[in-house]
Design a protein around this motif. Structure first.
Motif, PDB file in Angstrom:
ATOM      1  N   THR A  13       0.826  -1.204   0.000  1.00  0.00           N
ATOM      2  CA  THR A  13       0.000   0.000   0.000  1.00  0.00           C
ATOM      3  C   THR A  13       0.861   1.255   0.000  1.00  0.00           C
ATOM      4  O   THR A  13       0.628   2.194  -0.781  1.00  0.00           O
ATOM      5  CB  THR A  13      -0.932   0.014   1.226  1.00  0.00           C
ATOM      6  N   GLN A  14       1.885   1.292   0.862  1.00  0.00           N
ATOM      7  CA  GLN A  14       2.770   2.449   0.922  1.00  0.00           C
ATOM      8  C   GLN A  14       3.585   2.595  -0.368  1.00  0.00           C
ATOM      9  O   GLN A  14       3.824   3.703  -0.836  1.00  0.00           O
ATOM     10  CB  GLN A  14       3.707   2.329   2.125  1.00  0.00           C
ATOM     11  N   HIS A  15       3.996   1.469  -0.936  1.00  0.00           N
ATOM     12  CA  HIS A  15       4.719   1.490  -2.218  1.00  0.00           C
ATOM     13  C   HIS A  15       3.859   2.131  -3.301  1.00  0.00           C
ATOM     14  O   HIS A  15       4.331   3.004  -4.051  1.00  0.00           O
ATOM     15  CB  HIS A  15       5.111   0.062  -2.610  1.00  0.00           C
ATOM     16  N   ASP A  16       2.601   1.698  -3.385  1.00  0.00           N
ATOM     17  CA  ASP A  16       1.705   2.216  -4.425  1.00  0.00           C
ATOM     18  C   ASP A  16       1.422   3.703  -4.228  1.00  0.00           C
ATOM     19  O   ASP A  16       1.322   4.459  -5.208  1.00  0.00           O
ATOM     20  CB  ASP A  16       0.389   1.425  -4.413  1.00  0.00           C
ATOM     21  N   ARG A  17       1.291   4.142  -2.975  1.00  0.00           N
ATOM     22  CA  ARG A  17       1.011   5.557  -2.709  1.00  0.00           C
ATOM     23  C   ARG A  17       2.170   6.447  -3.160  1.00  0.00           C
ATOM     24  O   ARG A  17       1.955   7.496  -3.765  1.00  0.00           O
ATOM     25  CB  ARG A  17       0.738   5.758  -1.226  1.00  0.00           C
ATOM     26  N   ILE A  18       3.387   6.019  -2.855  1.00  0.00           N
ATOM     27  CA  ILE A  18       4.565   6.804  -3.246  1.00  0.00           C
ATOM     28  C   ILE A  18       4.726   6.806  -4.761  1.00  0.00           C
ATOM     29  O   ILE A  18       4.997   7.843  -5.380  1.00  0.00           O
ATOM     30  CB  ILE A  18       5.826   6.243  -2.556  1.00  0.00           C
ATOM     31  N   ASP A  19       4.546   5.633  -5.355  1.00  0.00           N
ATOM     32  CA  ASP A  19       4.678   5.526  -6.810  1.00  0.00           C
ATOM     33  C   ASP A  19       3.635   6.393  -7.509  1.00  0.00           C
ATOM     34  O   ASP A  19       3.922   7.069  -8.501  1.00  0.00           O
ATOM     35  CB  ASP A  19       4.515   4.059  -7.218  1.00  0.00           C
ATOM     36  N   HIS A  20       2.420   6.388  -6.959  1.00  0.00           N
ATOM     37  CA  HIS A  20       1.337   7.181  -7.563  1.00  0.00           C
ATOM     38  C   HIS A  20       1.611   8.674  -7.407  1.00  0.00           C
ATOM     39  O   HIS A  20       1.224   9.473  -8.277  1.00  0.00           O
ATOM     40  CB  HIS A  20       0.010   6.820  -6.912  1.00  0.00           C
ATOM     41  N   LEU A  21       2.261   9.065  -6.315  1.00  0.00           N
ATOM     42  CA  LEU A  21       2.604  10.479  -6.120  1.00  0.00           C
ATOM     43  C   LEU A  21       3.483  10.990  -7.262  1.00  0.00           C
ATOM     44  O   LEU A  21       3.225  12.074  -7.812  1.00  0.00           O
ATOM     45  CB  LEU A  21       3.326  10.659  -4.780  1.00  0.00           C
ATOM     46  N   PHE A  22       4.476  10.220  -7.635  1.00  0.00           N
ATOM     47  CA  PHE A  22       5.369  10.644  -8.721  1.00  0.00           C
ATOM     48  C   PHE A  22       4.644  10.628 -10.066  1.00  0.00           C
ATOM     49  O   PHE A  22       4.919  11.466 -10.939  1.00  0.00           O
ATOM     50  CB  PHE A  22       6.606   9.752  -8.767  1.00  0.00           C
ATOM     51  N   ASP A  23       3.713   9.688 -10.228  1.00  0.00           N
ATOM     52  CA  ASP A  23       2.907   9.698 -11.463  1.00  0.00           C
ATOM     53  C   ASP A  23       2.077  10.972 -11.548  1.00  0.00           C
ATOM     54  O   ASP A  23       1.958  11.581 -12.623  1.00  0.00           O
ATOM     55  CB  ASP A  23       1.973   8.472 -11.490  1.00  0.00           C
TER      56      ASP A  23
END
Length: 257
Positions: A13-23
Motif C-alpha cells: 500500500t505504501q509502495h503504491d502511494r509513493i509511486d502514484h505520487l510521482f505519477d
C-alpha cells in the motif's frame, strides 16, 4: 506479553502511494506546461506570458488529491507545501532517480515488522542510507521526507487476542489447595512464596484492626448496665441493693477482662 497483528499488505500500500505520487507529479507538470505552451502559441507577438509558478503546480496537484478516497487522502494531505515546492523544482531525471531510491528505501524497511516503539529507529536507518547516495541536497531532502511518511507501523497491538491469551494463561494456573490438618509452615522455617500465598488465603497475614468486636463489647456492657438498673430498682432494701450492684460490677469487670 501483548499480542500483535502484522499487516503484511501495508508495505504494498505504501509502495503504491509513493509511486502514484510521482505519477501525479509527472502528469501535473505535463498538463500545466501544455496549457502554458498553448497560451504562448495563442498570444500576440508582443504579449509576455509568464512561466507557470510553483504555486500553480502545487494547486493543480492538490486538485488531483481531492479525487482520492478518504484512506488515500490522509497520506497525500500530509505532504507539506515546502516538500511539494522542492519536488517540483527537480528535473525529470532527478524525479526518476528520487522515485527509484524512495521506493527502494521504503520497501526495504516495510518488509520488516515495525512496532510503534521502533518506528523512529527504522526511519533513522533509512535516512542514514541517503547520505551514501549520489543525490543533490534537494533530492536528499525529498527522500528524507518520503521516508518519514512512507515508513509506518505495520505490527499493531491486538487487544482482543492479548486478552484471550491472558485469560487462557490465568485459567491454566492450578488452584491453591489447603487440606485440613495440613502444616503450612513450621516455626523457624523460611517462608517461601507457596507458603505465603496459603497464609494470605487463610487471613493469617492480615494485620488490619476491626472495630466491630469493640462495638459489640460496648453494646453488651450497656445491656448489662440496663439489666442491673432494672433489677436493683425492684429491691427496696439498700444493703441488698448494694450487694447486688457490687456483684454485677465484679461480674461485668471479670467478663470484660
Amino acid at each position: 506479553p501483548p499480542e500483535y497483528t502484522y499487516q503484511d499488505t501495508l508495505a504494498q500500500t505504501q509502495h503504491d502511494r509513493i509511486d502514484h505520487l510521482f505519477d501525479l507529479v509527472d502528469s501535473v507538470k505535463k498538463s500545466v506546461d501544455d496549457a502554458h505552451a498553448k497560451e504562448v502559441a495563442e498570444a500576440d507577438e508582443d504579449e509576455n506570458i509568464p512561466k507557470p509558478s510553483t504555486d500553480e503546480y502545487i494547486a493543480a496537484l492538490k486538485k488531483e488529491f481531492e479525487k482520492m478516497s478518504d484512506d488515500e487522502l490522509d497520506f497525500y494531505q500530509s505532504l507539506t507545501n515546502n516538500f511539494l515546492s522542492t519536488l517540483f523544482s527537480l528535473s525529470s531525471d532527478e524525479l526518476n532517480t528520487v522515485r527509484t531510491y524512495a521506493l527502494q528505501l521504503v520497501d526495504e524497511q516495510m518488509a520488516k515488522q515495525i512496532r510503534q516503539t521502533e518506528l523512529s529507529t527504522f526511519r533513522s536507518e533509512a535516512e542514514d542510507k541517503i547520505q551514501f547516495l549520489d543525490v543533490t541536497s534537494d533530492m536528499a531532502s525529498v527522500l528524507r521526507f518520503i521516508v518519514n511518511q512512507g515508513i509506518v507501523v505495520n505490527d499493531i497491538p491486538n487487544e482482543k487476542r492479548t486478552e484471550e491469551a491472558r485469560q487462557t494463561a490465568m485459567d491454566a494456573v492450578p488452584p491453591v489447595m489447603i487440606y485440613q490438618g495440613e502444616i503450612i509452615v513450621r516455626e523457624g522455617s523460611q517462608i517461601d512464596a507457596n507458603a505465603l500465598e496459603k497464609l494470605q488465603l487463610l487471613g493469617m497475614t492480615n494485620q488490619t484492626f476491626s472495630v466491630f468486636p469493640l462495638i459489640a463489647l460496648v453494646l453488651a456492657t450497656c445491656l448489662q448496665m440496663l439489666m442491673l438498673f432494672y433489677y436493683t430498682r425492684q429491691t427496696k432494701d439498700v444493703e441488698k441493693r448494694m450487694n447486688a450492684v457490687t456483684f454485677y460490677i465484679l461480674a461485668m469487670a471479670f467478663s470484660i477482662l
